[in-house]
Scaffold this motif. Structure first.
Motif, mmCIF file in Angstrom:
data_model
loop_
_atom_site.group_PDB
_atom_site.id
_atom_site.type_symbol
_atom_site.label_atom_id
_atom_site.label_comp_id
_atom_site.label_asym_id
_atom_site.label_seq_id
_atom_site.Cartn_x
_atom_site.Cartn_y
_atom_site.Cartn_z
ATOM 1 N N ARG A 57 20.022 -73.166 60.285
ATOM 2 C CA ARG A 57 21.141 -73.776 59.353
ATOM 3 C C ARG A 57 22.230 -74.637 60.802
ATOM 4 O O ARG A 57 22.449 -73.860 61.723
ATOM 5 N N GLY A 58 22.033 -75.546 59.881
ATOM 6 C CA GLY A 58 23.063 -76.199 60.526
ATOM 7 C C GLY A 58 23.181 -77.900 61.828
ATOM 8 O O GLY A 58 23.123 -78.484 61.804
ATOM 9 N N ASP A 59 21.733 -77.212 62.197
ATOM 10 C CA ASP A 59 20.923 -78.158 63.335
ATOM 11 C C ASP A 59 20.540 -79.425 63.425
ATOM 12 O O ASP A 59 20.896 -80.237 63.942
ATOM 13 N N HIS A 90 15.469 -87.803 46.232
ATOM 14 C CA HIS A 90 16.866 -88.027 44.755
ATOM 15 C C HIS A 90 17.405 -86.882 45.018
ATOM 16 O O HIS A 90 16.497 -85.589 45.663
ATOM 17 N N ARG A 91 18.167 -86.498 44.968
ATOM 18 C CA ARG A 91 19.679 -85.449 45.502
ATOM 19 C C ARG A 91 18.802 -84.150 43.961
ATOM 20 O O ARG A 91 20.171 -85.253 42.870
ATOM 21 N N GLY A 92 18.935 -84.050 44.183
ATOM 22 C CA GLY A 92 19.597 -82.629 42.740
ATOM 23 C C GLY A 92 18.971 -82.812 41.923
ATOM 24 O O GLY A 92 19.317 -81.457 40.929
ATOM 25 N N GLU A 93 17.838 -83.092 41.321
ATOM 26 C CA GLU A 93 17.285 -83.839 39.856
ATOM 27 C C GLU A 93 16.138 -82.037 39.922
ATOM 28 O O GLU A 93 16.203 -81.713 39.009
ATOM 29 N N ARG A 102 19.658 -80.610 51.552
ATOM 30 C CA ARG A 102 20.548 -81.259 50.581
ATOM 31 C C ARG A 102 21.854 -81.900 51.599
ATOM 32 O O ARG A 102 22.255 -83.027 51.844
ATOM 33 N N ARG A 103 22.149 -81.062 52.715
ATOM 34 C CA ARG A 103 22.678 -81.015 53.561
ATOM 35 C C ARG A 103 22.370 -82.164 55.018
ATOM 36 O O ARG A 103 23.259 -82.895 55.087
ATOM 37 N N THR A 106 22.863 -85.389 53.165
ATOM 38 C CA THR A 106 24.223 -85.751 53.398
ATOM 39 C C THR A 106 24.506 -86.140 54.245
ATOM 40 O O THR A 106 25.583 -87.471 53.957
ATOM 41 N N GLU A 107 24.411 -85.679 55.357
ATOM 42 C CA GLU A 107 25.096 -86.353 56.603
ATOM 43 C C GLU A 107 24.452 -87.164 57.220
ATOM 44 O O GLU A 107 25.145 -88.394 57.963
ATOM 45 N N LEU A 108 23.284 -88.180 56.325
ATOM 46 C CA LEU A 108 22.378 -89.394 56.860
ATOM 47 C C LEU A 108 23.109 -90.301 55.988
ATOM 48 O O LEU A 108 23.906 -91.365 57.036
#
Length: 263
Positions: A57-59, A90-93, A102-103, A106-108
């Motif tokens: 997680r987070g890496d 696509h995100r969230g679909e 998703r994270r 978003t970071e990219l």
């Protein structure tokens, strides 16, 4: 040009920071990226999904952040992300989308947004076979979107002449027929056609060698015979195009989102 003449590329004229190469598989998008790395003489980061995805997680977000920090440190640099649709669709679909995925996306997006607001010469070059699956926010950051199409007749002929050169005394390689019958073939498919044709004389030779009881020393093995017209015809029958089914979708995407050369 921005590397050679940085004085001119400032303000509104600052260079594009994101370029997308899209098109059918086997048309040479990854090869083009390697050519860019050689020609531009920039530090080249070749990234795939496995390079930035971690089970911890987070890496994944940290890996993306470190990648762009490294790219800025070694500027001018090019970050090449192959098969980018596997990283940022696509995100969230889909309800099944994992929070970590998703994270990472978003970071990219945040890191690429940072590039467009800075003066460092860091370019993101991405390639995909499925441009319609990319997130709209990523398409916005990839400002130039270039179609790498299936080869036209002239390109197919050049490939056949390179891969199937005329043997001494043999001027019967039917280049015109090859070009005509390979409509819809990608560059990779054409290489397979030539490989299959070149394999036929070797198969005939190996069949003869296998029938002999004694083992022939390697330095006494006979040469492989020339490629016959029948070999080429058989190769065309055995090798089918792999990328022609969605050709119309690439054209539609190019009309809607592609960057076109203005004459």
């Amino acid at each position: 040009m921005p590397i050679k003449y940085p004085k001119y590329f400032t303000g509104l004229l600052s260079p594009w920071k994101g370029i997308l190469l899209f098109g059918p598989p086997g048309t040479g998008k990854t090869m083009l990226a390697k050519a860019v790395a050689t020609e531009c003489k920039t530090t080249f980061f070749n990234i795939s999904a496995s390079s930035v995805v971690s089970k911890w997680r987070g890496d994944s977000e940290k890996l993306v952040k470190v990648l762009f920090e490294l790219a800025r440190h070694h500027a001018p640099s090019t970050v090449f992300i192959d098969e980018i649709d596997s990283v940022i669709s696509h995100r969230g679909e889909a309800r099944s989308e994992h929070e970590a995925s998703r994270r990472l996306k978003t970071e990219l997006l945040i890191q690429m947004d940072g590039l467009s607001r800075s003066n460092e010469l860091v370019f993101v070059l991405a390639a995909t076979n499925l441009p319609w699956e990319l997130d709209a926010a990523m398409l916005r950051r990839l400002e130039k979107r270039i179609l790498v199409p299936l080869p036209d007749p002239e390109a197919r002929r050049a490939m056949f002449e390179e891969l199937l050169p005329l043997a001494p005394g043999n001027d019967k390689v039917p280049y015109d027929i090859l070009v005509e019958k390979t409509e819809g073939y990608s560059g990779s498919d054409i290489r397979l056609v030539c490989k299959e044709a070149a394999m036929q004389p070797l198969r005939r030779l190996v069949t003869v060698l296998e029938q002999k009881e004694e083992v022939i020393p390697e330095d006494e093995l006979p040469p492989v015979g020339p490629i016959e017209i029948e070999d080429i015809e058989l190769s065309l029958k055995n090798t089918r195009p792999s990328a022609h089914l969605h050709a119309h979708r690439y054209q539609k995407f190019n009309e809607d989102y592609g960057s076109h050369l203005i004459q």
